[in-house]
Design a protein around this motif. Structure first.
Motif, PDB file in Angstrom:
ATOM      1  N   SER A  79      11.544  59.570  -7.155  1.00 20.28           N
ATOM      2  CA  SER A  79      10.526  59.814  -8.172  1.00 20.28           C
ATOM      3  C   SER A  79       9.215  59.136  -7.792  1.00 20.28           C
ATOM      4  O   SER A  79       9.201  58.035  -7.242  1.00 20.28           O
ATOM      5  N   GLU A  80       8.113  59.797  -8.101  1.00 16.62           N
ATOM      6  CA  GLU A  80       6.803  59.214  -7.881  1.00 16.62           C
ATOM      7  C   GLU A  80       6.325  58.439  -9.107  1.00 16.62           C
ATOM      8  O   GLU A  80       5.266  57.810  -9.061  1.00 16.62           O
ATOM      9  N   GLU A  81       7.083  58.501 -10.195  1.00 20.18           N
ATOM     10  CA  GLU A  81       6.656  57.872 -11.442  1.00 20.18           C
ATOM     11  C   GLU A  81       7.675  56.894 -12.023  1.00 20.18           C
ATOM     12  O   GLU A  81       7.295  55.924 -12.674  1.00 20.18           O
ATOM     13  N   LEU A  82       8.956  57.140 -11.807  1.00 24.75           N
ATOM     14  CA  LEU A  82      10.000  56.346 -12.442  1.00 24.75           C
ATOM     15  C   LEU A  82      10.472  55.219 -11.528  1.00 24.75           C
ATOM     16  O   LEU A  82      10.183  55.193 -10.332  1.00 24.75           O
ATOM     17  N   LEU A  83      11.230  54.285 -12.110  1.00 28.07           N
ATOM     18  CA  LEU A  83      11.817  53.214 -11.330  1.00 28.07           C
ATOM     19  C   LEU A  83      12.933  53.747 -10.437  1.00 28.07           C
ATOM     20  O   LEU A  83      13.422  54.871 -10.612  1.00 28.07           O
ATOM     21  N   TYR A  84      13.344  52.936  -9.474  1.00 25.53           N
ATOM     22  CA  TYR A  84      14.427  53.327  -8.565  1.00 25.53           C
ATOM     23  C   TYR A  84      15.713  53.643  -9.343  1.00 25.53           C
ATOM     24  O   TYR A  84      16.080  52.900 -10.265  1.00 25.53           O
ATOM     25  N   PRO A  85      16.414  54.706  -8.966  1.00 21.77           N
ATOM     26  CA  PRO A  85      17.746  54.949  -9.527  1.00 21.77           C
ATOM     27  C   PRO A  85      18.758  54.057  -8.803  1.00 21.77           C
ATOM     28  O   PRO A  85      19.327  54.431  -7.774  1.00 21.77           O
ATOM     29  N   ILE A  86      18.979  52.859  -9.316  1.00 26.31           N
ATOM     30  CA  ILE A  86      19.726  51.866  -8.545  1.00 26.31           C
ATOM     31  C   ILE A  86      21.174  52.263  -8.320  1.00 26.31           C
ATOM     32  O   ILE A  86      21.792  51.820  -7.352  1.00 26.31           O
ATOM     33  N   GLU A  87      21.743  53.106  -9.189  1.00 26.42           N
ATOM     34  CA  GLU A  87      23.115  53.556  -8.941  1.00 26.42           C
ATOM     35  C   GLU A  87      23.186  54.379  -7.663  1.00 26.42           C
ATOM     36  O   GLU A  87      24.130  54.250  -6.881  1.00 26.42           O
ATOM     37  N   LYS A  88      22.169  55.209  -7.440  1.00 23.69           N
ATOM     38  CA  LYS A  88      22.134  56.002  -6.212  1.00 23.69           C
ATOM     39  C   LYS A  88      21.881  55.112  -4.999  1.00 23.69           C
ATOM     40  O   LYS A  88      22.456  55.337  -3.925  1.00 23.69           O
ATOM     41  N   VAL A  89      21.019  54.129  -5.164  1.00 18.39           N
ATOM     42  CA  VAL A  89      20.756  53.210  -4.056  1.00 18.39           C
ATOM     43  C   VAL A  89      22.030  52.484  -3.662  1.00 18.39           C
ATOM     44  O   VAL A  89      22.342  52.359  -2.472  1.00 18.39           O
ATOM     45  N   LYS A  90      22.789  52.030  -4.655  1.00 20.85           N
ATOM     46  CA  LYS A  90      24.036  51.318  -4.353  1.00 20.85           C
ATOM     47  C   LYS A  90      25.042  52.237  -3.681  1.00 20.85           C
ATOM     48  O   LYS A  90      25.739  51.829  -2.730  1.00 20.85           O
ATOM     49  N   ALA A  91      25.144  53.476  -4.123  1.00 21.13           N
ATOM     50  CA  ALA A  91      26.083  54.416  -3.501  1.00 21.13           C
ATOM     51  C   ALA A  91      25.699  54.683  -2.050  1.00 21.13           C
ATOM     52  O   ALA A  91      26.558  54.732  -1.158  1.00 21.13           O
ATOM     53  N   ALA A  92      24.394  54.841  -1.794  1.00 21.54           N
ATOM     54  CA  ALA A  92      23.943  55.063  -0.423  1.00 21.54           C
ATOM     55  C   ALA A  92      24.146  53.815   0.426  1.00 21.54           C
ATOM     56  O   ALA A  92      24.506  53.900   1.616  1.00 21.54           O
ATOM     57  N   LEU A  93      23.926  52.647  -0.163  1.00 22.06           N
ATOM     58  CA  LEU A  93      24.160  51.390   0.555  1.00 22.06           C
ATOM     59  C   LEU A  93      25.627  51.267   0.946  1.00 22.06           C
ATOM     60  O   LEU A  93      25.942  50.870   2.086  1.00 22.06           O
ATOM     61  N   ASP A  94      26.532  51.603   0.056  1.00 23.04           N
ATOM     62  CA  ASP A  94      27.959  51.547   0.374  1.00 23.04           C
ATOM     63  C   ASP A  94      28.281  52.455   1.559  1.00 23.04           C
ATOM     64  O   ASP A  94      29.082  52.096   2.438  1.00 23.04           O
ATOM     65  N   GLU A  95      27.657  53.621   1.586  1.00 22.11           N
ATOM     66  CA  GLU A  95      27.872  54.560   2.690  1.00 22.11           C
ATOM     67  C   GLU A  95      27.386  53.971   4.009  1.00 22.11           C
ATOM     68  O   GLU A  95      28.058  54.060   5.040  1.00 22.11           O
ATOM     69  N   VAL A  96      26.196  53.355   3.981  1.00 16.15           N
ATOM     70  CA  VAL A  96      25.644  52.731   5.192  1.00 16.15           C
ATOM     71  C   VAL A  96      26.550  51.597   5.661  1.00 16.15           C
ATOM     72  O   VAL A  96      26.811  51.445   6.869  1.00 16.15           O
ATOM     73  N   MET A  97      27.051  50.810   4.730  1.00 13.52           N
ATOM     74  CA  MET A  97      27.905  49.681   5.105  1.00 13.52           C
ATOM     75  C   MET A  97      29.234  50.144   5.689  1.00 13.52           C
ATOM     76  O   MET A  97      29.837  49.430   6.492  1.00 13.52           O
ATOM     77  N   ASP A  98      29.659  51.324   5.311  1.00 11.44           N
ATOM     78  CA  ASP A  98      30.880  51.887   5.893  1.00 11.44           C
ATOM     79  C   ASP A  98      30.641  52.393   7.317  1.00 11.44           C
ATOM     80  O   ASP A  98      31.539  52.358   8.150  1.00 11.44           O
ATOM     81  N   ARG A  99      29.431  52.871   7.569  1.00 12.95           N
ATOM     82  CA  ARG A  99      29.136  53.504   8.855  1.00 12.95           C
ATOM     83  C   ARG A  99      28.680  52.512   9.930  1.00 12.95           C
ATOM     84  O   ARG A  99      28.821  52.778  11.119  1.00 12.95           O
ATOM     85  N   TYR A 100      28.095  51.408   9.494  1.00 14.39           N
ATOM     86  CA  TYR A 100      27.526  50.452  10.447  1.00 14.39           C
ATOM     87  C   TYR A 100      28.229  49.110  10.344  1.00 14.39           C
ATOM     88  O   TYR A 100      28.882  48.810   9.345  1.00 14.39           O
ATOM     89  N   ARG A 101      28.063  48.308  11.361  1.00 13.46           N
ATOM     90  CA  ARG A 101      28.724  47.001  11.413  1.00 13.46           C
ATOM     91  C   ARG A 101      27.914  45.987  10.611  1.00 13.46           C
ATOM     92  O   ARG A 101      27.092  45.248  11.162  1.00 13.46           O
ATOM     93  N   VAL A 102      28.138  45.978   9.333  1.00 16.05           N
ATOM     94  CA  VAL A 102      27.411  45.109   8.417  1.00 16.05           C
ATOM     95  C   VAL A 102      28.307  43.946   8.018  1.00 16.05           C
ATOM     96  O   VAL A 102      29.481  44.125   7.694  1.00 16.05           O
ATOM     97  N   ASP A 103      27.738  42.742   8.044  1.00 13.53           N
ATOM     98  CA  ASP A 103      28.431  41.582   7.516  1.00 13.53           C
ATOM     99  C   ASP A 103      28.272  41.623   5.991  1.00 13.53           C
ATOM    100  O   ASP A 103      27.171  41.409   5.474  1.00 13.53           O
ATOM    101  N   PRO A 104      29.323  41.912   5.237  1.00 15.38           N
ATOM    102  CA  PRO A 104      29.187  42.093   3.785  1.00 15.38           C
ATOM    103  C   PRO A 104      28.806  40.831   3.034  1.00 15.38           C
ATOM    104  O   PRO A 104      28.423  40.897   1.865  1.00 15.38           O
ATOM    105  N   SER A 105      28.901  39.683   3.696  1.00 14.57           N
ATOM    106  CA  SER A 105      28.512  38.443   3.027  1.00 14.57           C
ATOM    107  C   SER A 105      27.033  38.116   3.228  1.00 14.57           C
ATOM    108  O   SER A 105      26.532  37.138   2.676  1.00 14.57           O
ATOM    109  N   ARG A 106      26.322  38.956   3.999  1.00  7.20           N
ATOM    110  CA  ARG A 106      24.925  38.657   4.331  1.00  7.20           C
ATOM    111  C   ARG A 106      24.024  39.870   4.052  1.00  7.20           C
ATOM    112  O   ARG A 106      23.242  40.301   4.885  1.00  7.20           O
ATOM    113  N   VAL A 107      24.141  40.403   2.861  1.00  5.82           N
ATOM    114  CA  VAL A 107      23.322  41.539   2.435  1.00  5.82           C
ATOM    115  C   VAL A 107      22.231  41.028   1.501  1.00  5.82           C
ATOM    116  O   VAL A 107      22.509  40.297   0.550  1.00  5.82           O
ATOM    117  N   SER A 108      20.987  41.397   1.778  1.00  3.53           N
ATOM    118  CA  SER A 108      19.845  40.966   0.980  1.00  3.53           C
ATOM    119  C   SER A 108      19.086  42.179   0.451  1.00  3.53           C
ATOM    120  O   SER A 108      19.147  43.260   1.039  1.00  3.53           O
TER     121      SER A 108
END
Length: 241
Positions: free
Chosen positions: A98-127
């Motif tokens: 959206s160009e007007e609304l705040l971030y849809p954080i539920e979608k951001v979290k779902a996409a983040l989970d997908e990225v963390m599954d695909r890449y070698r992410v240390d789950p204790s060091r996410v900022s």
């Protein structure tokens, strides 16, 4: 007139009882798609290494929302990466649809989970690091997903201080704002920071003198010590999926 009213009332009382509305307990089966555009970068040596890496979620300001992902490269952390800055993190930069609304954080979290599954992410060091409208998203994600983020860096944004008690007691916060912010008042950050200190959270506040809303983004990202500080933040170890 009084006798007529009483008579009508008596007739109504003797009539059929009203039918009560029925409320059924239901469960929604809708699924929220994580249909976000995003940029992703990996640090130098990632392909040759088998190690896990810390990850930063970068949430941009309000003028980069929409569907043109190239706009996200224009400032902030993606611009530093485009300019050749070596960032020792996996950097996930979702675009607000959206160009007007705040971030849809539920979608951001779902996409983040997908990225963390695909890449070698240390789950204790996410900022999560956010600027302006993205800073509102950073505050909200820290409150909504307290077990995810080891560090939270809101730059020139605001949020709901009443939910800060839901943030992780082990998470660290570094809040940035400028004194001459004409878009989001400095007091928005101060109130949130003071609430964090009341809750005995690990929090610090940096205020840049004579700095506008537009200038504080770069000032924060070039703050001496920020990157070393981010490297050190870690939640309790989590089992690797």
């Amino acid at each position: 007139m009084t006798r007529i009213s009483v008579a009508i009332g008596a007739c109504l009382a003797l009539g059929p009882a009203p039918v009560m509305a029925e409320q059924k307990a239901m469960t929604a089966e809708a699924r929220i798609p994580a249909d976000l555009h995003y940029l992703l970068s990996t640090p130098r040596g990632y392909e040759m290494s088998g190690e896990t890496y810390p990850l930063i979620v970068w949430l941009h300001g309000g003028d980069q929302g929409g569907s043109e992902i190239e706009k996200v490269r224009s400032s902030g952390l993606p611009a530093l990466i485009e300019g050749g800055r070596d960032i020792p993190f996996i950097v996930f930069s979702p675009q607000n649809p959206s160009e007007e609304l705040l971030y849809p954080i539920e979608k951001v979290k779902a996409a983040l989970d997908e990225v963390m599954d695909r890449y070698r992410v240390d789950p204790s060091r996410v900022s999560v690091v956010g600027y302006s409208r993205g800073a509102f998203g950073a505050w909200a994600m820290a409150e909504q997903y307290p077990e995810t983020f080891a560090a939270v860096v809101p730059i020139a944004g605001g949020g709901n201080r009443h939910y800060l008690n839901r943030t992780n007691e082990k998470a660290a916060f570094w809040v940035f704002h400028g004194t001459d912010d004409e878009v989001i008042p400095l007091s928005d950050s101060v109130v949130l920071y003071e609430r964090l200190k009341t809750l005995k959270r690990d929090a610090r506040l940096t205020v840049f003198e004579n700095t506008s809303h537009q200038a504080v983004e770069a000032a924060a990202l070039n703050e001496t010590g920020l990157w070393d500080w981010l490297q050190k933040q870690r939640l309790a170890s989590k089992p690797t999926p």
